[in-house]
Design a protein around this motif. Sequence first.
Motif, PDB file in Angstrom:
ATOM      1  N   ASP A  54       0.852  -1.093  -0.006  1.00 18.09           N
ATOM      2  CA  ASP A  54       0.059  -0.024  -0.046  1.00 18.09           C
ATOM      3  C   ASP A  54       0.712   1.368   0.053  1.00 18.09           C
ATOM      4  OD1 ASP A  54      -1.384   2.242   2.064  1.00 18.09           O
ATOM      5  OD2 ASP A  54      -2.772   1.261   0.757  1.00 18.09           O
ATOM      6  N   GLY A  55       1.880   1.324   0.744  1.00 18.68           N
ATOM      7  CA  GLY A  55       2.923   2.500   0.655  1.00 18.68           C
ATOM      8  C   GLY A  55       2.687   3.401   1.513  1.00 18.68           C
ATOM      9  N   ARG A  56       1.685   3.633   2.335  1.00 16.13           N
ATOM     10  CA  ARG A  56       1.266   5.076   3.178  1.00 16.13           C
ATOM     11  C   ARG A  56       1.720   4.637   4.549  1.00 16.13           C
ATOM     12  NH1 ARG A  56      -4.976   5.711   1.952  1.00 16.13           N
ATOM     13  NH2 ARG A  56      -4.864   3.423   1.720  1.00 16.13           N
ATOM     14  N   LEU A  57       1.371   3.444   5.171  1.00 14.62           N
ATOM     15  CA  LEU A  57       2.021   3.440   6.519  1.00 14.62           C
ATOM     16  C   LEU A  57       3.454   3.245   6.666  1.00 14.62           C
ATOM     17  CD1 LEU A  57       0.390   2.845   9.130  1.00 14.62           C
ATOM     18  CD2 LEU A  57       0.950   0.160   8.786  1.00 14.62           C
ATOM     19  N   GLU A  58       3.937   3.811   7.648  1.00 11.68           N
ATOM     20  CA  GLU A  58       5.541   3.978   7.870  1.00 11.68           C
ATOM     21  C   GLU A  58       5.548   3.741   9.105  1.00 11.68           C
ATOM     22  OE1 GLU A  58       7.199   7.532   5.415  1.00 11.68           O
ATOM     23  OE2 GLU A  58       5.597   8.198   6.817  1.00 11.68           O
ATOM     24  N   GLU A  59       6.941   3.238   9.414  1.00 11.58           N
ATOM     25  CA  GLU A  59       7.535   2.951  10.688  1.00 11.58           C
ATOM     26  C   GLU A  59       7.409   4.270  11.438  1.00 11.58           C
ATOM     27  OE1 GLU A  59      11.297   1.198  10.319  1.00 11.58           O
ATOM     28  OE2 GLU A  59      10.574  -0.548   9.316  1.00 11.58           O
ATOM     29  N   GLY A  60       6.862   4.240  12.804  1.00  7.42           N
ATOM     30  CA  GLY A  60       6.953   5.526  13.490  1.00  7.42           C
ATOM     31  C   GLY A  60       5.343   6.047  13.549  1.00  7.42           C
ATOM     32  N   ASP A  61       4.423   5.509  12.750  1.00  6.02           N
ATOM     33  CA  ASP A  61       3.183   6.099  12.803  1.00  6.02           C
ATOM     34  C   ASP A  61       2.219   5.647  14.017  1.00  6.02           C
ATOM     35  OD1 ASP A  61       3.582   7.384  10.276  1.00  6.02           O
ATOM     36  OD2 ASP A  61       2.272   5.960   9.128  1.00  6.02           O
ATOM     37  N   ARG A  62       1.391   6.119  14.208  1.00 11.52           N
ATOM     38  CA  ARG A  62       0.653   5.692  15.523  1.00 11.52           C
ATOM     39  C   ARG A  62      -0.666   5.144  14.883  1.00 11.52           C
ATOM     40  NH1 ARG A  62      -0.738   9.012  21.202  1.00 11.52           N
ATOM     41  NH2 ARG A  62      -2.205   7.321  22.127  1.00 11.52           N
ATOM     42  N   ILE A  63      -0.990   3.926  15.399  1.00 14.95           N
ATOM     43  CA  ILE A  63      -2.324   3.470  15.169  1.00 14.95           C
ATOM     44  C   ILE A  63      -3.570   3.938  16.119  1.00 14.95           C
ATOM     45  CG2 ILE A  63      -3.604   1.476  14.169  1.00 14.95           C
ATOM     46  CD1 ILE A  63      -1.071   1.734  12.858  1.00 14.95           C
ATOM     47  N   LEU A  64      -4.156   4.980  15.561  1.00 18.23           N
ATOM     48  CA  LEU A  64      -5.524   5.259  16.638  1.00 18.23           C
ATOM     49  C   LEU A  64      -6.528   4.256  16.724  1.00 18.23           C
ATOM     50  CD1 LEU A  64      -5.401   8.920  15.331  1.00 18.23           C
ATOM     51  CD2 LEU A  64      -4.103   8.049  17.310  1.00 18.23           C
ATOM     52  N   ALA A  65      -6.703   3.637  15.784  1.00 12.84           N
ATOM     53  CA  ALA A  65      -8.185   2.698  15.670  1.00 12.84           C
ATOM     54  C   ALA A  65      -7.902   1.640  14.531  1.00 12.84           C
ATOM     55  CB  ALA A  65      -9.171   3.597  15.590  1.00 12.84           C
ATOM     56  N   ILE A  66      -8.532   0.465  14.965  1.00 12.63           N
ATOM     57  CA  ILE A  66      -8.555  -0.729  13.849  1.00 12.63           C
ATOM     58  C   ILE A  66     -10.011  -0.820  13.700  1.00 12.63           C
ATOM     59  CG2 ILE A  66      -7.937  -2.298  15.723  1.00 12.63           C
ATOM     60  CD1 ILE A  66      -6.719  -4.038  13.357  1.00 12.63           C
ATOM     61  N   ASN A  67     -10.739  -0.981  12.461  1.00 12.72           N
ATOM     62  CA  ASN A  67     -11.989  -1.134  12.191  1.00 12.72           C
ATOM     63  C   ASN A  67     -13.002  -0.400  13.141  1.00 12.72           C
ATOM     64  OD1 ASN A  67     -11.318  -2.691  10.405  1.00 12.72           O
ATOM     65  ND2 ASN A  67     -11.334  -4.878  11.337  1.00 12.72           N
ATOM     66  N   GLY A  68     -12.619   0.787  13.584  1.00 12.14           N
ATOM     67  CA  GLY A  68     -13.171   1.621  14.358  1.00 12.14           C
ATOM     68  C   GLY A  68     -13.203   1.772  15.876  1.00 12.14           C
ATOM     69  N   ILE A  69     -12.379   0.582  16.252  1.00  8.03           N
ATOM     70  CA  ILE A  69     -12.230   0.380  17.730  1.00  8.03           C
ATOM     71  C   ILE A  69     -10.722   0.961  18.167  1.00  8.03           C
ATOM     72  CG2 ILE A  69     -11.525  -1.311  19.462  1.00  8.03           C
ATOM     73  CD1 ILE A  69     -13.083  -3.464  17.560  1.00  8.03           C
ATOM     74  N   LYS A  70     -11.005   1.884  18.973  1.00  7.05           N
ATOM     75  CA  LYS A  70     -10.008   2.839  19.451  1.00  7.05           C
ATOM     76  C   LYS A  70      -8.795   2.137  20.144  1.00  7.05           C
ATOM     77  CE  LYS A  70     -12.583   7.214  19.563  1.00  7.05           C
ATOM     78  NZ  LYS A  70     -12.945   8.320  20.135  1.00  7.05           N
ATOM     79  N   LEU A  71      -7.589   2.421  19.946  1.00  3.62           N
ATOM     80  CA  LEU A  71      -6.382   1.763  20.522  1.00  3.62           C
ATOM     81  C   LEU A  71      -6.055   2.383  21.695  1.00  3.62           C
ATOM     82  CD1 LEU A  71      -4.647   0.401  17.455  1.00  3.62           C
ATOM     83  CD2 LEU A  71      -6.194  -1.072  19.144  1.00  3.62           C
ATOM     84  N   GLU A  72      -6.325   3.618  22.120  1.00  8.21           N
ATOM     85  CA  GLU A  72      -6.064   4.321  23.183  1.00  8.21           C
ATOM     86  C   GLU A  72      -6.473   3.332  24.651  1.00  8.21           C
ATOM     87  OE1 GLU A  72      -7.834   8.052  24.008  1.00  8.21           O
ATOM     88  OE2 GLU A  72      -9.802   7.508  23.082  1.00  8.21           O
ATOM     89  N   ASP A  73      -5.610   3.319  25.581  1.00 10.89           N
ATOM     90  CA  ASP A  73      -5.757   2.748  26.790  1.00 10.89           C
ATOM     91  C   ASP A  73      -5.786   1.148  26.530  1.00 10.89           C
ATOM     92  OD1 ASP A  73      -5.912   5.150  28.244  1.00 10.89           O
ATOM     93  OD2 ASP A  73      -7.900   5.312  27.666  1.00 10.89           O
ATOM     94  N   GLN A  74      -5.439   0.856  25.549  1.00  4.93           N
ATOM     95  CA  GLN A  74      -5.471  -0.927  25.187  1.00  4.93           C
ATOM     96  C   GLN A  74      -3.920  -1.289  25.555  1.00  4.93           C
ATOM     97  OE1 GLN A  74      -7.578  -2.847  24.238  1.00  4.93           O
ATOM     98  NE2 GLN A  74      -9.199  -1.356  23.342  1.00  4.93           N
ATOM     99  N   THR A  75      -3.889  -2.502  26.335  1.00  4.01           N
ATOM    100  CA  THR A  75      -2.799  -3.167  26.409  1.00  4.01           C
ATOM    101  C   THR A  75      -2.119  -3.666  25.323  1.00  4.01           C
ATOM    102  OG1 THR A  75      -3.540  -5.496  26.883  1.00  4.01           O
ATOM    103  CG2 THR A  75      -3.449  -4.208  28.690  1.00  4.01           C
ATOM    104  N   HIS A  76      -0.885  -3.848  25.223  1.00 10.21           N
ATOM    105  CA  HIS A  76      -0.038  -4.310  24.003  1.00 10.21           C
ATOM    106  C   HIS A  76      -0.849  -5.803  23.461  1.00 10.21           C
ATOM    107  CE1 HIS A  76       2.722  -5.020  21.071  1.00 10.21           C
ATOM    108  NE2 HIS A  76       2.973  -6.103  21.418  1.00 10.21           N
ATOM    109  N   LYS A  77      -1.046  -6.491  24.245  1.00 12.24           N
ATOM    110  CA  LYS A  77      -1.666  -7.862  24.038  1.00 12.24           C
ATOM    111  C   LYS A  77      -3.035  -7.584  23.653  1.00 12.24           C
ATOM    112  CE  LYS A  77      -3.125 -12.530  25.997  1.00 12.24           C
ATOM    113  NZ  LYS A  77      -3.851 -12.570  24.928  1.00 12.24           N
ATOM    114  N   ALA A  78      -3.832  -6.783  24.061  1.00 14.13           N
ATOM    115  CA  ALA A  78      -5.232  -6.276  23.822  1.00 14.13           C
ATOM    116  C   ALA A  78      -5.337  -5.907  22.160  1.00 14.13           C
ATOM    117  CB  ALA A  78      -5.911  -5.645  24.501  1.00 14.13           C
TER     118      ALA A  78
END
Length: 145
Positions: A54-78
Motif C-alpha cells: 500500500d505504501g502509506r503506513l510508515e514505521e513510527g506512525d501511531r495507530i489510533l483505531a482498527i476497524n473503528g475500535i480505538k486503541l487508546e488505553d489498550q494493553t499491548h496484548k489486547a
Amino acid sequence: MNGSLLSKTLDIKLKRGPAGLGFNIVGGVDQHYIDNDCGIYVSKIKEDGAAALDGRLEEGDRILAINGIKLEDQTHKAAVDLFRTAGEDVELRVLKKSSHHTNGPFEPQDEHVPPAPYLGIFAALSGAAAVILAFVYIRHIRRPF
C-alpha cells in the motif's frame, strides 16, 4: 505526542495477505514505547506485506483505531488480539509521524559530529603549537648572534 504539531490523521484500508497485514506494533498502556505515551506504534513494515504494498503506513506512525475500535488505553496484548481478529479487510486510522517529533525512539538522529571532539583536537593542536613555539623561542634567545 510532544512536537507533533504537523501530524495528520489518515485512514488506510488494507487487505490481509498470506503473511497478515505486514507490519509489527509496539506500545500499549502496559508497555510504553515513548515516555508518557501509551499509544500503539508501527515498529516495522515487512517487505512485500500488505502495508508495504500500500505504501502509506510508515514505521513510527501511531495507530489510533482498527476497524473503528480505538486503541487508546489498550494493553499491548489486547491491541495485538484486535489486529489478529480484524478480518481480511482492515481499516486503520493512523496519526502520521511528525518530522518534528521531539521525544521517543523515532526522533531523527543528527548526522553531524558533536563539537566536543573538535574542541579536544583544537586544544591538543594548540598545545603542541605552543610547545614548538616555546622551544624555538628559547633556542633562538640562547643562540649567540
